[in-house]
Enzyme design. Structure first.
Site, PDB file in Angstrom:
ATOM      1  N   ASN A 102      46.104  31.106  45.654  1.00  0.00           N
ATOM      2  CA  ASN A 102      47.349  31.886  45.663  1.00  0.00           C
ATOM      3  C   ASN A 102      47.469  32.539  47.034  1.00  0.00           C
ATOM      4  O   ASN A 102      46.734  33.471  47.343  1.00  0.00           O
ATOM      5  CB  ASN A 102      47.290  32.947  44.545  1.00  0.00           C
ATOM      6  CG  ASN A 102      48.464  33.915  44.608  1.00  0.00           C
ATOM      7  OD1 ASN A 102      49.441  33.687  45.323  1.00  0.00           O
ATOM      8  ND2 ASN A 102      48.370  35.003  43.851  1.00  0.00           N
ATOM      9  N   SER A 105      38.511  38.494  43.913  1.00  0.00           N
ATOM     10  CA  SER A 105      37.455  38.435  44.938  1.00  0.00           C
ATOM     11  C   SER A 105      36.519  37.236  44.785  1.00  0.00           C
ATOM     12  O   SER A 105      35.321  37.341  45.038  1.00  0.00           O
ATOM     13  CB  SER A 105      36.660  39.747  44.966  1.00  0.00           C
ATOM     14  OG  SER A 105      37.518  40.818  45.335  1.00  0.00           O
ATOM     15  N   GLU A 136      50.181  41.960  40.781  1.00  0.00           N
ATOM     16  CA  GLU A 136      50.986  42.533  41.878  1.00  0.00           C
ATOM     17  C   GLU A 136      52.470  42.550  41.495  1.00  0.00           C
ATOM     18  O   GLU A 136      53.208  43.444  41.913  1.00  0.00           O
ATOM     19  CB  GLU A 136      50.731  41.741  43.175  1.00  0.00           C
ATOM     20  CG  GLU A 136      49.351  42.062  43.733  1.00  0.00           C
ATOM     21  CD  GLU A 136      48.659  40.927  44.462  1.00  0.00           C
ATOM     22  OE1 GLU A 136      49.330  39.954  44.845  1.00  0.00           O
ATOM     23  OE2 GLU A 136      47.426  41.010  44.639  1.00  0.00           O
ATOM     24  N   HIS A 165      51.533  38.013  37.515  1.00  0.00           N
ATOM     25  CA  HIS A 165      50.453  38.442  38.410  1.00  0.00           C
ATOM     26  C   HIS A 165      50.461  39.975  38.469  1.00  0.00           C
ATOM     27  O   HIS A 165      51.527  40.598  38.453  1.00  0.00           O
ATOM     28  CB  HIS A 165      50.650  37.835  39.801  1.00  0.00           C
ATOM     29  CG  HIS A 165      49.438  38.015  40.659  1.00  0.00           C
ATOM     30  ND1 HIS A 165      49.162  39.205  41.273  1.00  0.00           N
ATOM     31  CD2 HIS A 165      48.423  37.177  40.962  1.00  0.00           C
ATOM     32  CE1 HIS A 165      48.013  39.089  41.932  1.00  0.00           C
ATOM     33  NE2 HIS A 165      47.545  37.869  41.762  1.00  0.00           N
ATOM     34  N   LYS A 187      49.817  34.334  48.197  1.00  0.00           N
ATOM     35  CA  LYS A 187      50.565  35.606  48.210  1.00  0.00           C
ATOM     36  C   LYS A 187      51.550  35.584  49.396  1.00  0.00           C
ATOM     37  O   LYS A 187      52.087  34.518  49.700  1.00  0.00           O
ATOM     38  CB  LYS A 187      49.601  36.794  48.245  1.00  0.00           C
ATOM     39  CG  LYS A 187      48.554  36.685  47.129  1.00  0.00           C
ATOM     40  CD  LYS A 187      47.722  37.909  46.939  1.00  0.00           C
ATOM     41  CE  LYS A 187      46.741  37.662  45.795  1.00  0.00           C
ATOM     42  NZ  LYS A 187      45.937  38.833  45.480  1.00  0.00           N
ATOM     43  N   GLU A 229      42.510  38.092  35.564  1.00  0.00           N
ATOM     44  CA  GLU A 229      42.318  38.728  36.869  1.00  0.00           C
ATOM     45  C   GLU A 229      42.197  40.241  36.676  1.00  0.00           C
ATOM     46  O   GLU A 229      43.224  40.929  36.602  1.00  0.00           O
ATOM     47  CB  GLU A 229      43.504  38.420  37.785  1.00  0.00           C
ATOM     48  CG  GLU A 229      43.688  36.949  38.058  1.00  0.00           C
ATOM     49  CD  GLU A 229      44.422  36.705  39.383  1.00  0.00           C
ATOM     50  OE1 GLU A 229      43.876  35.989  40.221  1.00  0.00           O
ATOM     51  OE2 GLU A 229      45.513  37.269  39.582  1.00  0.00           O
ATOM     52  N   GLY A 239      41.317  41.611  45.594  1.00  0.00           N
ATOM     53  CA  GLY A 239      41.384  42.028  46.987  1.00  0.00           C
ATOM     54  C   GLY A 239      40.466  43.193  47.325  1.00  0.00           C
ATOM     55  O   GLY A 239      40.607  43.807  48.381  1.00  0.00           O
TER      56      GLY A 239
HETATM   57  P1  13P Z   1      41.634  37.925  45.847  1.00  0.00           P
HETATM   58  O1  13P Z   1      40.881  36.617  45.698  1.00  0.00           O
HETATM   59  O2  13P Z   1      42.095  38.174  47.235  1.00  0.00           O
HETATM   60  O3  13P Z   1      40.878  39.049  45.233  1.00  0.00           O
HETATM   61  O4  13P Z   1      42.979  37.752  44.979  1.00  0.00           O
HETATM   62  C1  13P Z   1      42.905  37.299  43.683  1.00  0.00           C
HETATM   63  C2  13P Z   1      44.274  37.027  43.179  1.00  0.00           C
HETATM   64  O5  13P Z   1      45.054  37.952  42.988  1.00  0.00           O
HETATM   65  C3  13P Z   1      44.669  35.641  42.961  1.00  0.00           C
HETATM   66  O6  13P Z   1      45.883  35.550  42.283  1.00  0.00           O
END
Ligand code: 13P
Length: 259
Positions: free
Chosen positions: A9, A217, A101, A99, A11, A171, A177
Site C-alpha cells: 500500500n 510495520s 487512515e 483503512h 499510501k 492492521e 507506521g
Molecule cells: P506500515 O507498513 O508503514 O506500518 O503501514 C501499514 C499499512 O497501513 C498498510 O496498509
C-alpha cells in the site's frame, strides 16, 4: 491451501516517474519468478492517478493492481470521488476499504465501509477490508469487541456467491507506521478470531478460503515469523513496500516458505 498474499500500500507516496520505475523493476522481478506465482500473489495499491500506468505494466505480469479507496456512492455530484464503476472500467481488480487512515482522517464509519464493499462487489472488484484496534482500545482489553464490531458492520447484508472474493486485513492502528509490530502470537490470536467469526457468519469453506493479511510495520526482518502463523496469509505493507529491494525481499521470503 491458501496462497500467500504480499500487498504493497503506497499510501500518498511516489511521483509518476518514481511509480513508473518501481513497477517496471518489480514487473521484471515477478517475470523472473513467474513459476512461484501460483503460491504467492503480489498486489500493489498505488495512488489512483497511477492505476492506468500500473495496470498497463502488469497486463502481462502476475501482479495485481488495486485502488486505495472508492466512493460509497454510485455516481454523481461527489467532487473528488472515484466510483467502483470507474475503477472497474480501468481494469482495477482490488480495492482497500476502511483503512485506519481513512477511518481517522476522513471519518469513515462502519456503515460507509459496508456501502463501499457493496459498490465494489457490484462492480466485480475484490474488497480488502481493513480492521484494527487503537492502542487505547487494546490497553482497555477491547480488541476483540472492536474487531467484531468492525467485521459485523463491514459484512452487513453481504452474501457470498461463487464469484464473491473478499480479503481481510488486520492492521492494529498502533502498529501502523510506528515500527511497533504486533507479536506473531498477538496477530495470530486476532486472525483466528476473525476466521472463526467468518465461519459462523458464512461457512467453513468461506472462512478457510478467505485470505487474512496482517499489516503494521511489516518489513523484511519480521515478515517470516508473521507468515509462519497458521491464520496469517500474507502482509499488507506500507513503508517497506515503497523500496523495491525491500518489497522484493519480502516476496522472496514468501516464495521460500512455500517451497
Ligand atoms: P506500515 O507498513 O508503514 O506500518 O503501514 C501499514 C499499512 O497501513 C498498510 O496498509
Amino acid at each position: 491451501m491458501r496462497r500467500y498474499v504480499i500487498a504493497g500500500n503506497w499510501k500518498m507516496n511516489k511521483t509518476f516517474t518514481e511509480a513508473d520505475d518501481f513497477i517496471s523493476d518489480i514487473s521484471e522481478f515477478i517475470d523472473d519468478n513467474e513459476e512461484f506465482m501460483d503460491d504467492v500473489e503480489v498486489l500493489i495499491f498505488p495512488p489512483s492517478l497511477y492505476l492506468e500506468l500500473a495496470t498497463d505494466y502488469t497486463d502481462s505480469t502476475e501482479i495485481f493492481i488495486g485502488a486505495q479507496d472508492v466512493s460509497s456512492h454510485e455516481s454523481g455530484a461527489y467532487t473528488g470521488e472515484i466510483s467502483a464503476e470507474m475503477l472497474n472500467s480501468m481494469e482495477t481488480l482490488f480495492c482497500l476499504v476502511g483503512h485506519s487512515e481513512r477511518r481517522k482522517y476522513h471519518y469513515e464509519t462502519d456503515e460507509m465501509v459496508n456501502a463501499k464493499v457493496k459498490q465494489l462487489l457490484k462492480n466485480s472488484i475484490s474488497p480488502i477490508i481493513c480492521i484494527g484496534e487503537t492502542e487505547k482500545e487494546r490497553a482497555e482489553n477491547k480488541t476483540d469487541e472492536v474487531i467484531l464490531k468492525q467485521l459485523k458492520g463491514a459484512f452487513e447484508g453481504i452474501d457470498f456467491d461463487e464469484d464473491t472474493d473478499i480479503y481481510l486485513a488486520y492492521e492494529p492502528v498502533w502498529a501502523i507506521g510506528t515500527g511497533k509490530t504486533a507479536t506473531p502470537q498477538m496477530a495470530q490470536e486476532v486472525h483466528a478470531l476473525i476466521r472463526k467469526w467468518i465461519k459462523e457468519r458464512f461457512n467453513e469453506k468461506i472462512s478457510n478460503d478467505m485470505p487474512i493479511l496482517y499489516g503494521g510495520s511489516v518489513k523484511p526482518e519480521n515478515i517470516k515469523i508473521l507468515l509462519e502463523q497458521e491464520d496469517i496469509d500474507g502482509a499488507l505493507i506500507g513503508g517497506a513496500s515503497l523500496i523495491t529491494e525491500k518489497f522484493k525481499a519480502m516476496i522472496t521470503t514468501a516464495i521460500e516458505l512455500k517451497k
